[in-house]
Design an enzyme around this catalytic site. Structure first.
Site, PDB file in Angstrom:
ATOM      1  N   SER A  25       0.827  -1.215   0.000  1.00  0.00           N
ATOM      2  CA  SER A  25       0.000   0.000   0.000  1.00  0.00           C
ATOM      3  C   SER A  25       0.861   1.265   0.000  1.00  0.00           C
ATOM      4  O   SER A  25       0.335   2.374   0.082  1.00  0.00           O
ATOM      5  CB  SER A  25      -0.935  -0.001   1.212  1.00  0.00           C
ATOM      6  OG  SER A  25      -0.209  -0.217   2.404  1.00  0.00           O
ATOM      7  N   ASN A 112      -2.081  -3.002  13.112  1.00  0.00           N
ATOM      8  CA  ASN A 112      -3.536  -2.812  13.056  1.00  0.00           C
ATOM      9  C   ASN A 112      -3.997  -1.569  13.811  1.00  0.00           C
ATOM     10  O   ASN A 112      -4.810  -0.793  13.315  1.00  0.00           O
ATOM     11  CB  ASN A 112      -4.252  -4.055  13.584  1.00  0.00           C
ATOM     12  CG  ASN A 112      -3.924  -5.283  12.754  1.00  0.00           C
ATOM     13  OD1 ASN A 112      -3.334  -5.167  11.675  1.00  0.00           O
ATOM     14  ND2 ASN A 112      -4.283  -6.457  13.248  1.00  0.00           N
ATOM     15  N   THR A 157     -40.388  26.014  -9.372  1.00  0.00           N
ATOM     16  CA  THR A 157     -40.653  24.643  -8.940  1.00  0.00           C
ATOM     17  C   THR A 157     -40.865  23.892 -10.248  1.00  0.00           C
ATOM     18  O   THR A 157     -41.380  24.459 -11.220  1.00  0.00           O
ATOM     19  CB  THR A 157     -41.910  24.513  -8.048  1.00  0.00           C
ATOM     20  OG1 THR A 157     -43.035  24.948  -8.802  1.00  0.00           O
ATOM     21  CG2 THR A 157     -41.798  25.353  -6.784  1.00  0.00           C
ATOM     22  N   SER A 279     -13.753  27.359 -26.749  1.00  0.00           N
ATOM     23  CA  SER A 279     -13.815  26.135 -27.547  1.00  0.00           C
ATOM     24  C   SER A 279     -12.695  26.161 -28.575  1.00  0.00           C
ATOM     25  O   SER A 279     -12.304  27.232 -29.058  1.00  0.00           O
ATOM     26  CB  SER A 279     -15.166  26.074 -28.250  1.00  0.00           C
ATOM     27  OG  SER A 279     -15.078  25.308 -29.433  1.00  0.00           O
ATOM     28  N   LYS A 285     -17.599  30.668 -28.089  1.00  0.00           N
ATOM     29  CA  LYS A 285     -17.959  29.941 -26.871  1.00  0.00           C
ATOM     30  C   LYS A 285     -17.299  30.478 -25.602  1.00  0.00           C
ATOM     31  O   LYS A 285     -16.152  30.900 -25.605  1.00  0.00           O
ATOM     32  CB  LYS A 285     -17.589  28.449 -27.016  1.00  0.00           C
ATOM     33  CG  LYS A 285     -18.489  27.669 -27.937  1.00  0.00           C
ATOM     34  CD  LYS A 285     -19.937  27.659 -27.533  1.00  0.00           C
ATOM     35  CE  LYS A 285     -20.370  26.618 -26.598  1.00  0.00           C
ATOM     36  NZ  LYS A 285     -20.222  25.283 -26.616  1.00  0.00           N
ATOM     37  N   ASN A 287     -17.537  28.652 -21.974  1.00  0.00           N
ATOM     38  CA  ASN A 287     -18.170  27.514 -21.309  1.00  0.00           C
ATOM     39  C   ASN A 287     -17.964  27.524 -19.792  1.00  0.00           C
ATOM     40  O   ASN A 287     -16.871  27.835 -19.323  1.00  0.00           O
ATOM     41  CB  ASN A 287     -17.606  26.200 -21.867  1.00  0.00           C
ATOM     42  CG  ASN A 287     -17.920  26.015 -23.344  1.00  0.00           C
ATOM     43  OD1 ASN A 287     -18.979  26.429 -23.805  1.00  0.00           O
ATOM     44  ND2 ASN A 287     -16.994  25.427 -24.070  1.00  0.00           N
ATOM     45  N   GLU A 292     -19.233  22.702 -14.379  1.00  0.00           N
ATOM     46  CA  GLU A 292     -19.506  21.340 -14.855  1.00  0.00           C
ATOM     47  C   GLU A 292     -18.577  20.333 -14.190  1.00  0.00           C
ATOM     48  O   GLU A 292     -18.977  19.216 -13.839  1.00  0.00           O
ATOM     49  CB  GLU A 292     -19.329  21.274 -16.374  1.00  0.00           C
ATOM     50  CG  GLU A 292     -20.363  22.097 -17.126  1.00  0.00           C
ATOM     51  CD  GLU A 292     -19.958  22.302 -18.580  1.00  0.00           C
ATOM     52  OE1 GLU A 292     -19.804  21.305 -19.304  1.00  0.00           O
ATOM     53  OE2 GLU A 292     -19.749  23.457 -18.982  1.00  0.00           O
ATOM     54  N   TYR A 319      -9.322  -7.005  12.414  1.00  0.00           N
ATOM     55  CA  TYR A 319      -8.680  -6.493  11.212  1.00  0.00           C
ATOM     56  C   TYR A 319      -8.719  -7.516  10.082  1.00  0.00           C
ATOM     57  O   TYR A 319      -8.525  -8.702  10.291  1.00  0.00           O
ATOM     58  CB  TYR A 319      -7.215  -6.105  11.496  1.00  0.00           C
ATOM     59  CG  TYR A 319      -6.524  -5.584  10.234  1.00  0.00           C
ATOM     60  CD1 TYR A 319      -6.661  -4.260   9.850  1.00  0.00           C
ATOM     61  CD2 TYR A 319      -5.796  -6.444   9.412  1.00  0.00           C
ATOM     62  CE1 TYR A 319      -6.076  -3.788   8.682  1.00  0.00           C
ATOM     63  CE2 TYR A 319      -5.203  -5.979   8.241  1.00  0.00           C
ATOM     64  CZ  TYR A 319      -5.351  -4.653   7.879  1.00  0.00           C
ATOM     65  OH  TYR A 319      -4.787  -4.193   6.728  1.00  0.00           O
ATOM     66  N   GLN A 324      -7.312  -2.260   3.961  1.00  0.00           N
ATOM     67  CA  GLN A 324      -6.314  -1.459   3.255  1.00  0.00           C
ATOM     68  C   GLN A 324      -6.964  -0.658   2.121  1.00  0.00           C
ATOM     69  O   GLN A 324      -6.424   0.337   1.652  1.00  0.00           O
ATOM     70  CB  GLN A 324      -5.212  -2.377   2.704  1.00  0.00           C
ATOM     71  CG  GLN A 324      -4.049  -1.653   2.084  1.00  0.00           C
ATOM     72  CD  GLN A 324      -2.837  -2.562   1.921  1.00  0.00           C
ATOM     73  OE1 GLN A 324      -2.199  -2.919   2.892  1.00  0.00           O
ATOM     74  NE2 GLN A 324      -2.558  -2.949   0.682  1.00  0.00           N
ATOM     75  N   LYS A 327      -8.390   3.629   2.234  1.00  0.00           N
ATOM     76  CA  LYS A 327      -7.687   4.912   2.219  1.00  0.00           C
ATOM     77  C   LYS A 327      -7.808   5.734   0.942  1.00  0.00           C
ATOM     78  O   LYS A 327      -8.040   6.940   0.987  1.00  0.00           O
ATOM     79  CB  LYS A 327      -6.203   4.693   2.516  1.00  0.00           C
ATOM     80  CG  LYS A 327      -5.945   4.343   3.970  1.00  0.00           C
ATOM     81  CD  LYS A 327      -4.523   3.902   4.155  1.00  0.00           C
ATOM     82  CE  LYS A 327      -4.385   2.771   5.139  1.00  0.00           C
ATOM     83  NZ  LYS A 327      -5.254   1.607   4.965  1.00  0.00           N
TER      84      LYS A 327
HETATM   85  N1  ARG Z   1      -1.167  -1.553   5.081  1.00  0.00           N
HETATM   86  C1  ARG Z   1      -2.120  -2.086   6.023  1.00  0.00           C
HETATM   87  C2  ARG Z   1      -3.429  -1.318   5.865  1.00  0.00           C
HETATM   88  O1  ARG Z   1      -3.433  -0.312   5.229  1.00  0.00           O
HETATM   89  C3  ARG Z   1      -1.619  -1.910   7.411  1.00  0.00           C
HETATM   90  C4  ARG Z   1      -2.080  -2.925   8.393  1.00  0.00           C
HETATM   91  C5  ARG Z   1      -1.589  -4.244   8.047  1.00  0.00           C
HETATM   92  N2  ARG Z   1      -1.869  -5.219   9.040  1.00  0.00           N
HETATM   93  C6  ARG Z   1      -1.800  -6.519   8.774  1.00  0.00           C
HETATM   94  N3  ARG Z   1      -2.048  -7.318   9.714  1.00  0.00           N
HETATM   95  N4  ARG Z   1      -1.533  -6.953   7.564  1.00  0.00           N
HETATM   96  O2  ARG Z   1      -4.459  -1.736   6.341  1.00  0.00           O
END
Ligand code: ARG
Length: 461
Positions: A25, A112, A157, A279, A285, A287, A292, A319, A324, A327
């Site tokens: 990640s 975790n 309306t 444009s 134009k 725009n 938008e 967990y 992951q 995010k």
């Molecule tokens: N990169 C993991 C996440 O974003 C971190 C936690 C990983 N924990 C594990 N037990 N693999 O969730």
């Protein structure tokens, strides 16, 4: 033989490179590098405070982390996929810097509770920025509304002319929506301001940690009461995405109206050149691209909300690596929200309302029909009957190409002998607006009251 991973003790085989790539990640969670170091600093200080680690070790770790922080801000840190995520990248960089003592940092902690902490911190640092941007936009709305209390425009309306309203009243409607948006983000802050650290992997720890101490170090007002909940909860992120979706929906509705209003058919508004584009083929134009684009971006924010809800839907406690996936949508939402608010604010602040055109649009229609019905009702005609009388006059007006105010008193009297000359005053759109004194209505006094209340709310004199 163990593998070279930080957790590699029980493994005999390496994962192939593309599996590592898939599981990593670091490409996105490096956005939380600052928060990760901050969290580690607080954690290790707590380990010293409680006597779990000796002072000399902690001082080395603190120095190492602070050096990493400096290098991070100087753009000198280099992260690798082999180290999977931001947590292990930082730990590995710390090990390179201060040696094996770095390994003591992870005492009484798991990735975790670490990742949950980073994520809470990330959002906790950004929520106030979002509310600041909303406040800026609210101030723009107030100042535009102040200038346009008596600017008359059609109220709609079903996208049909309904009754004339004050443009200031229209602007203040959005002020109210943004006020609720801010309240939602403030409530969101309550759930973000809880520290998961100390939950360890899922069950807490045998080390005599002091979670309140860590919370104080990091500026959290509470700690999670249950360790399983602490590492599994992403409600604060879902609330953020949900609140953001509602905010983007408000911006998007406003953008839709702006796009309509700058069109040739409406011409109620002229956007400044700085917020429009031309444009490549049609030289005439201009725009409303920014409007938008903001309208379009609401879609991706809704998508992030749906994505995380779906990710969370069947997750057993505690967990799971699925988490992951929490995010990127949140990061992208922050990245979408802040510039959308800024661009929208600039676009609105520099747009010019075409006051004559707005007013004219209320005079070439039947949006004063309710005024005539009210006029008759005030003279004792049951409203339902008055509605019917005016409906017939409207029909006649459509057939003879006349508005109500253009009809002769003689013709009006044929519809109802109660109609007198003073009706022409009531049929004026500015009168129709001005007279709506009911609380929260579009009457000038009511719009002024809304503005005064809003100024008080924002502490503007
Ligand atoms: N990169 C993991 C996440 O974003 C971190 C936690 C990983 N924990 C594990 N037990 N693999 O969730």
């Amino acid at each position: 033989m163990s593998t070279k991973k930080l957790w590699g003790g029980r493994f005999q085989q390496q994962a192939s490179e593309w599996v590592d790539q898939f599981g990593a990640s670091i490409s996105f969670d490096q956005l939380m590098a600052d928060e990760d170091i901050e969290g580690s600093l607080a954690h290790v200080k707590m380990l010293k405070h409680t006597g779990i680690l000796n002072g000399a070790d902690v001082d080395k770790i603190v120095k190492g982390l602070e050096d990493l922080q400096t290098e991070l801000h100087e753009g000198k840190l280099h992260f690798t996929v082999e180290n999977e995520d931001i947590h292990m990248n930082i730990e590995s960089l710390l090990t390179q810097k201060i040696g094996p003592v770095a390994g003591k940092l992870h005492t009484a902690r798991s990735r975790n509770d670490q990742v949950a902490t980073d994520f809470h911190l990330y959002l906790k640092n950004r929520l106030p920025k979002i509310n600041d941007e909303i406040t800026t936009l609210q101030k723009t709305l107030i100042s535009l509304a102040e200038k346009n209390v008596e600017t008359i425009m059609p109220g709609y309306t079903h996208l049909q002319h309904a009754q004339p309203i004050s443009y200031g009243h229209y602007l203040m409607a959005y002020y109210q929506m943004f006020k609720r948006d801010k309240e939602r983000f403030e409530f969101n802050m309550k759930h973000t301001d809880i520290l998961p650290l100390g939950a360890a992997a899922l069950a807490g720890t045998t080390f005599p940690i002091d979670r309140e101490y860590t919370a104080k170090e990091l500026g959290f007002s509470q700690v999670y009461a249950n360790s399983l909940d602490a590492v599994s909860d992403r409600d604060f992120a879902l609330e953020f995405l949900s609140n953001s979706s509602i905010l983007m929906m408000h911006l998007s509705r406003f953008c839709e109206e702006i796009s309509l209003w700058v069109s040739h058919e409406f011409k109620y508004l002229e956007l400044s050149d700085g917020y429009t584009t031309g444009s490549s083929i049609m030289p005439q134009k201009k725009n409303p691209d920014m409007a938008e684009l903001i309208r379009g971006k609401s879609g991706r924010v809704y998508g992030h909300l749906m994505g995380l809800l779906a990710t969370m839907k069947s997750l057993p406690l505690a967990y799971n690596k699925d988490l992951q996936e929490d995010k990127e949508g949140v990061f992208d939402t922050v990245k979408t929200l802040l510039p959308s608010l800024r661009v929208f604010n600039g676009m609105l602040a520099t747009a010019k309302p075409n006051i004559d055109r707005m007013k004219e649009a209320t005079e070439n229609d039947f949006s004063n029909a309710t005024e005539l019905a009210d006029y008759l009702a005030a003279k004792g005609v049951p409203f339902r009957q008055a509605h019917g009388i005016v409906g017939q006059l409207v029909l006649k007006g459509i057939q003879t190409h006349q508005n109500l105010q253009d009809m002769s008193l003689e013709d009006l009297k044929k519809a109802s002998p109660l109609i007198e000359k003073d009706v022409y005053h009531d049929l004026k759109s500015e009168v129709a607006v001005e007279r709506r004194h009911s609380l929260g209505g579009t009457g000038f006094d009511q719009v002024k009251k809304q503005i005064a209340d809003a100024k008080k709310e924002l502490g503007i004199n």
